[in-house]
Design an enzyme around this catalytic site. Structure first.
Site, mmCIF file in Angstrom:
data_model
loop_
_atom_site.group_PDB
_atom_site.id
_atom_site.type_symbol
_atom_site.label_atom_id
_atom_site.label_comp_id
_atom_site.label_asym_id
_atom_site.label_seq_id
_atom_site.Cartn_x
_atom_site.Cartn_y
_atom_site.Cartn_z
ATOM 1 N N LYS A 194 0.860 -1.183 0.000
ATOM 2 C CA LYS A 194 0.000 0.000 0.000
ATOM 3 C C LYS A 194 0.892 1.226 0.000
ATOM 4 O O LYS A 194 1.685 1.429 0.913
ATOM 5 C CB LYS A 194 -0.900 -0.016 1.239
ATOM 6 C CG LYS A 194 -1.758 1.232 1.359
ATOM 7 C CD LYS A 194 -2.776 1.115 2.465
ATOM 8 C CE LYS A 194 -3.566 2.392 2.618
ATOM 9 N NZ LYS A 194 -4.573 2.308 3.679
ATOM 10 N N LYS A 247 -2.131 -1.506 -3.951
ATOM 11 C CA LYS A 247 -3.018 -0.348 -3.873
ATOM 12 C C LYS A 247 -2.218 0.935 -3.907
ATOM 13 O O LYS A 247 -1.240 1.014 -3.168
ATOM 14 C CB LYS A 247 -3.795 -0.448 -2.558
ATOM 15 C CG LYS A 247 -4.634 0.755 -2.241
ATOM 16 C CD LYS A 247 -5.270 0.606 -0.892
ATOM 17 C CE LYS A 247 -5.947 1.918 -0.550
ATOM 18 N NZ LYS A 247 -6.282 2.005 0.830
HETATM 19 C C1 PBG Z 1 -7.556 3.020 5.595
HETATM 20 C C2 PBG Z 1 -7.807 3.013 4.141
HETATM 21 C C3 PBG Z 1 -7.625 4.056 3.205
HETATM 22 C C4 PBG Z 1 -8.098 3.580 1.988
HETATM 23 C C5 PBG Z 1 -8.511 2.264 2.193
HETATM 24 N N1 PBG Z 1 -8.302 1.936 3.534
HETATM 25 C C6 PBG Z 1 -7.181 5.443 3.379
HETATM 26 C C7 PBG Z 1 -5.803 5.812 3.720
HETATM 27 O O1 PBG Z 1 -4.878 5.003 3.764
HETATM 28 O O2 PBG Z 1 -5.655 7.002 4.011
HETATM 29 C C8 PBG Z 1 -8.133 4.363 0.709
HETATM 30 C C9 PBG Z 1 -9.133 3.893 -0.277
HETATM 31 C C10 PBG Z 1 -9.463 4.838 -1.357
HETATM 32 O O3 PBG Z 1 -8.833 5.896 -1.555
HETATM 33 O O4 PBG Z 1 -10.416 4.524 -2.073
HETATM 34 N N2 PBG Z 1 -6.229 3.018 5.984
#
Ligand code: PBG
Length: 322
Positions: A194, A247
């Site tokens: 991520k 992601k």
């Molecule tokens: C929680 C999370 C996030 C997203 C999914 N789970 C936000 C972040 O890391 O700030 C982002 C998903 C999206 O932008 O559609 N940590």
């Protein structure tokens, strides 16, 4: 043999021919729809930066599940927005927290496959993904809270737990806690690679989860690191991840491709909020064709090697695929 004996256009002459030689297929069973439940709402609400994506009050779960299944979607990933936030994100692991209630509700009325996002950022008053000490998120203290959260989500009936906080050792801590609590068949979908991304902006508008101070560069990955992504994935698999995730998706197709060629676990890709909103905004201006851009973006994520895609387009894409 080359031209004129070889003619690549032969296999492109008709739609039947093109279908026959298609290398990549997209089906509704590949699609996972994100759903937001906000405890503070009494009616469904739109967020300007995410056109057509509703945030729902808890009471709506019955209507939501029948709408989704009518559209042909069978898998969802749930996010909760609590009415109270604190320093330790305690509503994330409350027995009657917003996500726990949403899972119970949906399970009661449907046979949807339920994936539960697991993070503290929607639940902490400072907006970071774990417990803050000074300016840093304390890794080891945070993963014990993740473990508690996982058990509470599995108790509520989640089929898959999806930790998204990028803490070290989170998958192992969650697997051990789930097993100890008797949830041996609850799977883990790890947000393994991520990246710290500007494409999460619209999501944070919905979840009110932007960090008050600082950013997430102390735990999420930096954009340019491809090899490090493979290490993250390898570690998560060794800690017990059943499914791994990359992601965002479109700007990280190389990482999906690397993961596909290096590992044999199922791979999920998350087409995140900013990726969705960019397409919606350009289409709303008449600059691109929304349906074709949507389908091309989804197919390219599969071509790179993803087995499943979390996408805000899930319902619209399912309509096209039917
Ligand atoms: C929680 C999370 C996030 C997203 C999914 N789970 C936000 C972040 O890391 O700030 C982002 C998903 C999206 O932008 O559609 N940590």
């Amino acid at each position: 043999m080359t031209f004129p004996e070889t003619r690549m256009r032969r296999l492109r002459t008709t739609e039947r021919m093109r279908d026959l030689v298609a290398e990549t297929n997209l089906g509704t069973s590949d699609l996972i729809l994100p759903i937001f439940f906000d405890e503070t709402l009494s009616k469904p609400t739109l967020t300007p930066s995410m056109p057509e994506i509703l945030t729902h009050p808890l009471a709506e779960y019955e209507k939501i599940s029948s709408d989704i299944q009518n559209d042909g979607i069978n898998s969802v990933i749930l996010f909760g927005i609590p009415s109270r936030k604190d320093g330790f994100g305690s509503q994330a692991y409350a027995e009657n927290g917003v996500v726990q209630k949403a899972i119970r509700g949906l399970k009661e009325v449907s046979d949807l496959l339920i994936i539960s996002d697991l993070c503290l950022c929607e639940y902490t008053d400072h907006g970071h993904c774990g417990v803050l000490h000074g300016d840093t998120v304390d890794n080891d203290e945070t993963i014990s809270l993740y473990a508690r959260t996982a058990v509470s989500q599995a108790d509520a009936g989640a089929d898959i737990i999806a930790p998204s906080g990028m803490m070290d050792g989170q998958v192992a801590a969650i697997r051990e806690a789930l097993d100890d609590a008797g949830h041996k068949d609850t799977a883990i979908m790890a947000y393994s690679a991520k990246f710290q991304s500007a494409f999460y902006g619209p999501f944070r508008d919905i979840a009110h989860s932007s960090p008050g101070k600082g950013d997430r560069s102390g735990y999420q990955m930096q954009c340019g690191n491809r090899r490090e992504a493979l290490r993250e994935i390898e570690l998560d698999i060794s800690e017990g991840a059943d499914i791994i995730m990359v992601k965002p998706a479109i700007s990280y197709l190389d990482v999906i491709c690397d993961a596909r060629s290096s590992f044999n676990v199922p791979i999920a890709a998350y087409q995140v909020s900013g990726e969705y909103s960019m397409i919606k905004a350009a289409a709303a201006n008449g600059w691109i064709d929304e349906e074709r851009t949507m389908m091309e973006s989804l197919l390219s994520i599969k071509r790179a090697g993803a087995d499943m895609i979390i996408t805000y387009f899930a319902k619209s894409a399912a309509k096209v695929l039917r």
